[in-house]
Scaffold this motif. Structure first.
Motif, PDB file in Angstrom:
ATOM      1  N   ILE A 218       0.812  -1.316   0.217  1.00 12.66           N
ATOM      2  CA  ILE A 218       0.056  -0.048  -0.088  1.00 12.66           C
ATOM      3  C   ILE A 218       0.744   1.238  -0.031  1.00 12.66           C
ATOM      4  O   ILE A 218       0.234   2.364   0.139  1.00 12.66           O
ATOM      5  CB  ILE A 218      -1.291   0.025   1.276  1.00 12.66           C
ATOM      6  CG1 ILE A 218      -0.352  -0.087   2.555  1.00 12.66           C
ATOM      7  CG2 ILE A 218      -1.978  -1.012   1.253  1.00 12.66           C
ATOM      8  CD1 ILE A 218      -1.169   0.162   3.614  1.00 12.66           C
ATOM      9  N   GLY A 219       2.012   1.123  -0.102  1.00 13.39           N
ATOM     10  CA  GLY A 219       3.023   2.236  -0.297  1.00 13.39           C
ATOM     11  C   GLY A 219       3.127   3.076   0.861  1.00 13.39           C
ATOM     12  O   GLY A 219       3.419   2.484   2.129  1.00 13.39           O
ATOM     13  N   TYR A 220       3.134   4.528   0.825  1.00  9.99           N
ATOM     14  CA  TYR A 220       3.577   5.246   2.012  1.00  9.99           C
ATOM     15  C   TYR A 220       2.504   5.696   3.067  1.00  9.99           C
ATOM     16  O   TYR A 220       1.861   6.807   3.125  1.00  9.99           O
ATOM     17  CB  TYR A 220       3.989   6.963   1.437  1.00  9.99           C
ATOM     18  CG  TYR A 220       5.113   6.417   0.382  1.00  9.99           C
ATOM     19  CD1 TYR A 220       6.226   6.083   1.037  1.00  9.99           C
ATOM     20  CD2 TYR A 220       5.111   6.666  -0.797  1.00  9.99           C
ATOM     21  CE1 TYR A 220       7.493   5.935   0.172  1.00  9.99           C
ATOM     22  CE2 TYR A 220       6.402   6.679  -1.674  1.00  9.99           C
ATOM     23  CZ  TYR A 220       7.459   6.122  -1.260  1.00  9.99           C
ATOM     24  OH  TYR A 220       8.620   5.931  -1.919  1.00  9.99           O
ATOM     25  N   VAL A 221       1.784   4.522   3.610  1.00  6.61           N
ATOM     26  CA  VAL A 221       0.768   4.765   4.477  1.00  6.61           C
ATOM     27  C   VAL A 221       1.508   4.520   6.088  1.00  6.61           C
ATOM     28  O   VAL A 221       2.085   3.471   6.052  1.00  6.61           O
ATOM     29  CB  VAL A 221      -0.023   3.790   4.459  1.00  6.61           C
ATOM     30  CG1 VAL A 221      -1.405   3.834   5.851  1.00  6.61           C
ATOM     31  CG2 VAL A 221      -0.976   4.021   2.896  1.00  6.61           C
ATOM     32  N   GLY A 222       1.528   5.351   6.977  1.00  5.49           N
ATOM     33  CA  GLY A 222       2.128   5.381   8.025  1.00  5.49           C
ATOM     34  C   GLY A 222       1.453   5.005   9.424  1.00  5.49           C
ATOM     35  O   GLY A 222       0.160   5.200   9.293  1.00  5.49           O
ATOM     36  N   GLN A 223       2.308   4.721  10.272  1.00  8.37           N
ATOM     37  CA  GLN A 223       1.446   4.356  11.723  1.00  8.37           C
ATOM     38  C   GLN A 223       2.331   5.313  12.594  1.00  8.37           C
ATOM     39  O   GLN A 223       3.617   5.261  12.563  1.00  8.37           O
ATOM     40  CB  GLN A 223       1.784   3.047  12.040  1.00  8.37           C
ATOM     41  CG  GLN A 223       1.048   2.702  13.592  1.00  8.37           C
ATOM     42  CD  GLN A 223      -0.357   2.723  13.757  1.00  8.37           C
ATOM     43  OE1 GLN A 223      -1.000   2.224  12.732  1.00  8.37           O
ATOM     44  NE2 GLN A 223      -1.073   3.225  14.708  1.00  8.37           N
ATOM     45  N   VAL A 224       1.508   6.157  13.458  1.00  9.79           N
ATOM     46  CA  VAL A 224       2.266   7.141  14.367  1.00  9.79           C
ATOM     47  C   VAL A 224       2.797   6.478  15.648  1.00  9.79           C
ATOM     48  O   VAL A 224       2.336   5.564  16.118  1.00  9.79           O
ATOM     49  CB  VAL A 224       1.386   8.240  14.823  1.00  9.79           C
ATOM     50  CG1 VAL A 224       2.012   8.961  15.908  1.00  9.79           C
ATOM     51  CG2 VAL A 224       0.526   8.844  13.723  1.00  9.79           C
ATOM     52  N   ASN A 225       4.186   6.870  15.627  1.00 11.42           N
ATOM     53  CA  ASN A 225       5.038   6.160  16.560  1.00 11.42           C
ATOM     54  C   ASN A 225       5.276   7.309  17.880  1.00 11.42           C
ATOM     55  O   ASN A 225       6.002   6.882  18.706  1.00 11.42           O
ATOM     56  CB  ASN A 225       6.096   5.437  16.143  1.00 11.42           C
ATOM     57  CG  ASN A 225       7.093   6.057  15.431  1.00 11.42           C
ATOM     58  OD1 ASN A 225       7.215   7.306  15.315  1.00 11.42           O
ATOM     59  ND2 ASN A 225       7.769   5.461  14.693  1.00 11.42           N
ATOM     60  N   GLN A 226       5.152   8.805  17.360  1.00  3.46           N
ATOM     61  CA  GLN A 226       5.461   9.430  18.510  1.00  3.46           C
ATOM     62  C   GLN A 226       4.775  10.742  18.035  1.00  3.46           C
ATOM     63  O   GLN A 226       4.689  11.504  16.825  1.00  3.46           O
ATOM     64  CB  GLN A 226       7.175   9.626  18.279  1.00  3.46           C
ATOM     65  CG  GLN A 226       7.754  11.012  19.365  1.00  3.46           C
ATOM     66  CD  GLN A 226       9.013  10.631  19.318  1.00  3.46           C
ATOM     67  OE1 GLN A 226       9.671   9.993  18.790  1.00  3.46           O
ATOM     68  NE2 GLN A 226       9.417  11.854  20.197  1.00  3.46           N
ATOM     69  N   VAL A 227       4.301  11.576  18.883  1.00  2.61           N
ATOM     70  CA  VAL A 227       3.795  12.819  18.982  1.00  2.61           C
ATOM     71  C   VAL A 227       4.570  13.910  19.668  1.00  2.61           C
ATOM     72  O   VAL A 227       4.983  13.900  20.844  1.00  2.61           O
ATOM     73  CB  VAL A 227       2.436  12.757  19.389  1.00  2.61           C
ATOM     74  CG1 VAL A 227       1.635  13.967  19.482  1.00  2.61           C
ATOM     75  CG2 VAL A 227       1.511  11.593  18.886  1.00  2.61           C
ATOM     76  N   ASN A 228       4.649  14.880  19.014  1.00  3.36           N
ATOM     77  CA  ASN A 228       5.453  16.085  19.386  1.00  3.36           C
ATOM     78  C   ASN A 228       4.382  16.860  20.531  1.00  3.36           C
ATOM     79  O   ASN A 228       3.704  17.896  20.116  1.00  3.36           O
ATOM     80  CB  ASN A 228       5.873  17.114  18.361  1.00  3.36           C
ATOM     81  CG  ASN A 228       6.969  18.092  18.930  1.00  3.36           C
ATOM     82  OD1 ASN A 228       6.924  18.502  20.069  1.00  3.36           O
ATOM     83  ND2 ASN A 228       7.613  18.872  18.021  1.00  3.36           N
TER      84      ASN A 228
END
Length: 265
Positions: free
Chosen positions: A121-131
């Motif tokens: 599915i390409g450039y689909v991400g899972q958040v691993n850190q929030v500023n």
């Protein structure tokens, strides 16, 4: 009344133009009179699909997730961080709410890694850190952040992130309640709203296809949020402006989702 400092509010692009003016009035009340600092996270799937079609950019889906190439990602960023995000900011300004629009790329607000299925599915991400420090700086200045769900990863690679999971990650980082604003009154069974639902109930309703389509990732994001420290999650009817204030006051509204067994009426 819920005893919290922050409230994460997520709604999809399909709801943006439907929300009545009173919804934003209630948001102002929550901020100014309850002392709760709201953060808005928005999606925009239907508008992205429409723009891709207009630009003759091919898009496909795998297991409900949009295959995101570099070309698709450019359009996603344009629609989410441009058109939809600024429309919401203007709506907030019209109700004298200080708002600032941003994506997860800005200030490395949302940092992500590729999802397991990235080869498909390409450039689909899972958040691993929030500023969190960036968010708190804006909130202390009484700004309402309006966040589009793009994220940044290694080597400054952009990622498209599901808006429900992006909102869940922010709520988890701030240990804040999470409200999914929809155009339905909550999870319904036999045309009746279930005001409370636990994990077992939700799994049963998914198996029976009572919960289906776009509601599935929403309830799964809700359960994941609860498992990662979010104190409370609710699905609320944005067409009923009173529902947001009712939630803040701890009143019966929409569907409140919990991990453990609760009453289902």
């Amino acid at each position: 009344m819920i005893n919290v400092s922050y409230l994460i509010i997520k709604y999809g692009g399909s709801v943006v133009d439907k929300l009545p003016s009173e919804f934003y009035q209630k948001l102002a009340v929550i901020q100014k009179y309850y002392g709760i600092k709201p953060i808005l996270v928005h999606g925009g799937g239907p508008m992205i699909s429409s723009q891709l079609k207009q630009m003759d950019v091919t898009t496909t889906f795998v297991d409900g997730l949009r295959v995101t190439t570099d070309e698709v990602l450019d359009v996603v960023e344009m629609v989410l961080s441009g058109s939809i995000n600024k429309r919401i900011v203007r709506q907030l300004h019209e109700h004298d709410i200080k708002a600032i629009g941003m994506s997860g790329v800005d200030g490395h607000l949302l940092q992500a890694e590729p999802v397991k299925e990235f080869r498909q599915i390409g450039y689909v991400g899972q958040v691993n850190q929030v500023n969190v420090s960036l968010l708190k700086t804006l909130l202390e200045q009484e700004y309402v952040p309006v966040i589009s769900p793009l994220a940044i990863g290694a080597k400054q690679q952009r990622y498209n992130v599901n808006a429900d999971t992006a909102a869940s990650a922010i709520a988890s980082a701030l240990s804040a309640p999470l409200c999914f604003i929809s155009d339905i009154p909550g999870i319904c069974v036999d045309d009746q709203v279930i005001h409370s639902a636990d994990q077992m109930t939700i799994n049963r309703l998914i198996d029976s296809q009572t919960i289906y389509g776009g509601m599935i990732p929403k309830v799964k994001a809700a359960l994941n949020a609860l498992e990662t420290g979010v104190p409370e999650v609710a699905i609320l009817d944005g067409m009923n402006p009173a529902s947001l204030e009712a939630f803040v006051n701890g009143e019966c509204c929409g569907t409140r989702i919990k991990l453990k067994e609760v009453s289902h009426v």
